[in-house]
Design a protein around this motif. Sequence first.
Motif, PDB file in Angstrom:
ATOM      1  N   GLU A  56      -2.497  37.425  36.853  1.00 51.25           N
ATOM      2  CA  GLU A  56      -1.410  36.880  37.664  1.00 51.25           C
ATOM      3  C   GLU A  56      -0.060  36.912  36.956  1.00 51.25           C
ATOM      4  O   GLU A  56       0.960  37.240  37.574  1.00 51.25           O
ATOM      5  CB  GLU A  56      -1.743  35.453  38.106  1.00 51.25           C
ATOM      6  CG  GLU A  56      -0.598  34.703  38.792  1.00 51.25           C
ATOM      7  CD  GLU A  56      -0.020  35.424  39.992  1.00 51.25           C
ATOM      8  OE1 GLU A  56       1.199  35.283  40.242  1.00 51.25           O
ATOM      9  OE2 GLU A  56      -0.769  36.151  40.691  1.00 51.25           O
ATOM     10  N   GLU A 101      -8.814  35.096  43.392  1.00 50.16           N
ATOM     11  CA  GLU A 101      -8.652  34.928  41.950  1.00 50.16           C
ATOM     12  C   GLU A 101      -9.481  35.988  41.240  1.00 50.16           C
ATOM     13  O   GLU A 101     -10.650  35.780  40.895  1.00 50.16           O
ATOM     14  CB  GLU A 101      -9.074  33.514  41.515  1.00 50.16           C
ATOM     15  CG  GLU A 101      -8.144  32.437  42.050  1.00 50.16           C
ATOM     16  CD  GLU A 101      -8.512  31.040  41.553  1.00 50.16           C
ATOM     17  OE1 GLU A 101      -7.648  30.139  41.649  1.00 50.16           O
ATOM     18  OE2 GLU A 101      -9.641  30.841  41.066  1.00 50.16           O
ATOM     19  N   ARG A 408      -9.041  29.828  34.256  1.00 56.18           N
ATOM     20  CA  ARG A 408      -8.291  29.960  35.510  1.00 56.18           C
ATOM     21  C   ARG A 408      -6.823  29.600  35.301  1.00 56.18           C
ATOM     22  O   ARG A 408      -5.939  30.233  35.887  1.00 56.18           O
ATOM     23  CB  ARG A 408      -8.911  29.078  36.600  1.00 56.18           C
ATOM     24  CG  ARG A 408     -10.248  29.594  37.129  1.00 56.18           C
ATOM     25  CD  ARG A 408     -10.800  28.656  38.193  1.00 56.18           C
ATOM     26  NE  ARG A 408      -9.908  28.563  39.342  1.00 56.18           N
ATOM     27  CZ  ARG A 408      -9.785  27.495  40.117  1.00 56.18           C
ATOM     28  NH1 ARG A 408     -10.479  26.384  39.857  1.00 56.18           N
ATOM     29  NH2 ARG A 408      -8.965  27.508  41.149  1.00 56.18           N
ATOM     30  N   MET A 409      -6.549  28.561  34.503  1.00 55.40           N
ATOM     31  CA  MET A 409      -5.147  28.208  34.236  1.00 55.40           C
ATOM     32  C   MET A 409      -4.411  29.371  33.580  1.00 55.40           C
ATOM     33  O   MET A 409      -3.270  29.688  33.928  1.00 55.40           O
ATOM     34  CB  MET A 409      -5.077  26.971  33.333  1.00 55.40           C
ATOM     35  CG  MET A 409      -5.389  25.662  34.020  1.00 55.40           C
ATOM     36  SD  MET A 409      -5.031  24.230  32.957  1.00 55.40           S
ATOM     37  CE  MET A 409      -6.595  24.036  32.105  1.00 55.40           C
ATOM     38  N   THR A 413      -2.659  31.251  37.147  1.00 53.35           N
ATOM     39  CA  THR A 413      -1.476  30.426  37.413  1.00 53.35           C
ATOM     40  C   THR A 413      -0.368  30.820  36.447  1.00 53.35           C
ATOM     41  O   THR A 413      -0.559  31.661  35.569  1.00 53.35           O
ATOM     42  CB  THR A 413      -1.765  28.915  37.235  1.00 53.35           C
ATOM     43  OG1 THR A 413      -1.711  28.570  35.851  1.00 53.35           O
ATOM     44  CG2 THR A 413      -3.118  28.525  37.812  1.00 53.35           C
ATOM     45  N   HIS A 414       0.793  30.171  36.617  1.00 52.79           N
ATOM     46  CA  HIS A 414       1.916  30.375  35.708  1.00 52.79           C
ATOM     47  C   HIS A 414       2.133  29.145  34.817  1.00 52.79           C
ATOM     48  O   HIS A 414       3.196  29.009  34.216  1.00 52.79           O
ATOM     49  CB  HIS A 414       3.193  30.671  36.507  1.00 52.79           C
ATOM     50  CG  HIS A 414       3.027  31.797  37.473  1.00 52.79           C
ATOM     51  ND1 HIS A 414       3.591  31.803  38.723  1.00 52.79           N
ATOM     52  CD2 HIS A 414       2.347  32.965  37.381  1.00 52.79           C
ATOM     53  CE1 HIS A 414       3.264  32.919  39.358  1.00 52.79           C
ATOM     54  NE2 HIS A 414       2.511  33.626  38.561  1.00 52.79           N
ATOM     55  N   LEU A 463       0.696  23.639  40.704  1.00 51.99           N
ATOM     56  CA  LEU A 463       0.250  24.973  40.313  1.00 51.99           C
ATOM     57  C   LEU A 463       1.104  26.023  40.997  1.00 51.99           C
ATOM     58  O   LEU A 463       1.412  25.908  42.189  1.00 51.99           O
ATOM     59  CB  LEU A 463      -1.216  25.167  40.676  1.00 51.99           C
ATOM     60  CG  LEU A 463      -2.205  24.180  40.037  1.00 51.99           C
ATOM     61  CD1 LEU A 463      -3.612  24.470  40.533  1.00 51.99           C
ATOM     62  CD2 LEU A 463      -2.130  24.269  38.535  1.00 51.99           C
ATOM     63  N   ARG A 464       1.473  27.043  40.234  1.00 55.08           N
ATOM     64  CA  ARG A 464       2.227  28.166  40.801  1.00 55.08           C
ATOM     65  C   ARG A 464       1.344  29.396  40.762  1.00 55.08           C
ATOM     66  O   ARG A 464       1.008  29.921  39.720  1.00 55.08           O
ATOM     67  CB  ARG A 464       3.513  28.410  39.987  1.00 55.08           C
ATOM     68  CG  ARG A 464       4.538  27.308  40.110  1.00 55.08           C
ATOM     69  CD  ARG A 464       5.803  27.728  39.410  1.00 55.08           C
ATOM     70  NE  ARG A 464       5.595  27.838  37.964  1.00 55.08           N
ATOM     71  CZ  ARG A 464       6.194  28.731  37.195  1.00 55.08           C
ATOM     72  NH1 ARG A 464       7.025  29.598  37.724  1.00 55.08           N
ATOM     73  NH2 ARG A 464       5.970  28.767  35.889  1.00 55.08           N
ATOM     74  N   HIS A 465       0.941  29.840  41.942  1.00 54.19           N
ATOM     75  CA  HIS A 465       0.178  31.061  42.069  1.00 54.19           C
ATOM     76  C   HIS A 465       1.107  32.150  42.640  1.00 54.19           C
ATOM     77  O   HIS A 465       2.166  31.877  43.159  1.00 54.19           O
ATOM     78  CB  HIS A 465      -1.010  30.885  43.016  1.00 54.19           C
ATOM     79  CG  HIS A 465      -2.021  29.885  42.521  1.00 54.19           C
ATOM     80  ND1 HIS A 465      -3.096  30.241  41.755  1.00 54.19           N
ATOM     81  CD2 HIS A 465      -2.094  28.539  42.690  1.00 54.19           C
ATOM     82  CE1 HIS A 465      -3.813  29.156  41.499  1.00 54.19           C
ATOM     83  NE2 HIS A 465      -3.232  28.117  42.030  1.00 54.19           N
TER      84      HIS A 465
END
Length: 466
Positions: A56, A101, A408-409, A413-414, A463-465
């Motif tokens: 991501e 994801e 996952r983090m 995500t950012h 969370l920023r996806h």
Amino acid sequence: MSSKPSLTLIGGGLVGALLAQQLARRGFAVDVFEKRPDPRTAGFAGGRSINLALAERGLQALRSAGLAEDVLRHAVMMRGRMVHTTDGRSGLQRYGVDDSEVIWSVSRGGLNMLLLDAAEAAGVRFHFGQGLVGVDFDAGRMRVADLDGIERELDAPVIIGADGAGSALRAAMNAHRPLGERTEWLGHGYKELEIPPAARLPPALLRDGGGRDQFAIEPNALHIWPRGGYMCIALPNTEGSFTVTLFLPAQGPYPSFATLPDARTAETFFKDDFADLLPLLPGFAGDYDAHPVGTLATLYLERWHLGGRALLVGDAAHAIVPFHGQGMNCGFEDTVVLAGLLDGNDPAEAFAEFQRIRQPNANAIARMALENYVEMRDSVADPRYLAKRELGARLAGAVPDHFMARYRMVTFTHLPYAYALERGRAQDVLLEQLLRDSPDAASVDLDAAIATLKATLPPLPPLRHG
């Protein structure tokens, strides 16, 4: 006339080309000097992994450059780790909750050439076959040499090094003023092999018995053969092959690259430890003997810049081992941050702020990449690891605003790498506590676990996806 300074970039690889494109789109005059010939005309030179994992953070950088869709058209989706055990069984461990994801296997050479085209279209001037020889930082001048060794001197008042772990600019900066450089060698090396497309293998070896699928094994996964202390991995390529990488100790007792110096000795080792993989490697002997053993190290610097005169980005500033698939993604994230800081700011202020923001995060992903090597080669088949993974998934499903696996983090995500490192450590302590009395994740009272989680840790940040 633009008031923005002219910028000189050293290195036209992945990070250099993307940074140059983003700066040119913001109105900077950008010249890039690359010691290798233009890969679009001379062919892409190997020597490093031929495919990489795009996640991501890297995708977001490509979106900001308007290039994500073009890149994904030439990528292969990987849903998770396909773990191959010593008894020949395999099972998928998903990276995320679903197909929203995933990570992507991309060709290093293909991606580099796409980025070069995009940068040139944005107005970047490339100078290939021009290697950096030296820099006079006080005078704002540099010397470059062509492939014949002929040198010339050029103005370079603001110079940015995106020239990789062996950075020539970093060496020049360090000679001018020590950067506090420290390299930690992993002590393990790697060698690349290949699973060819299915059409080049006997049908009996294929997962579908030789049907129409071009891939010999599951294409939408990163395959791992964990063996405790060493491993093989395989990433898919768009044409149906897989790039296989063997990771072993460089020296020491069997097995190591020192004790497996040639294909003859290595084939016996593979028959014992990777019996299901070896038949998929018809070119094993030639690949093993022809391909060099790569080295693995982590680079740390106390200083990334010299005032507003010079700055290092990507691997030139913070090279890491490849076991979290974040080297390219971290470098691409660098480009977004730096381009934004340089737009409207004095280079000295922008460079100082860039280091302040990015250095703690670079150090954090370096640590997590080292930890992930142990996880990939040792833990993915360990019952304790699997129990924590299962309980973590239950918590994430029940209270997603309070629990998210560290992987996952990092990958989807950012959230800053430094936050992911610290939160991941805290969550691991909690999981160990919850599983203290029972190794079975299903036996843990979920309501009580949630109450403990909320009493112990604050909610996750927004969370920023992508």
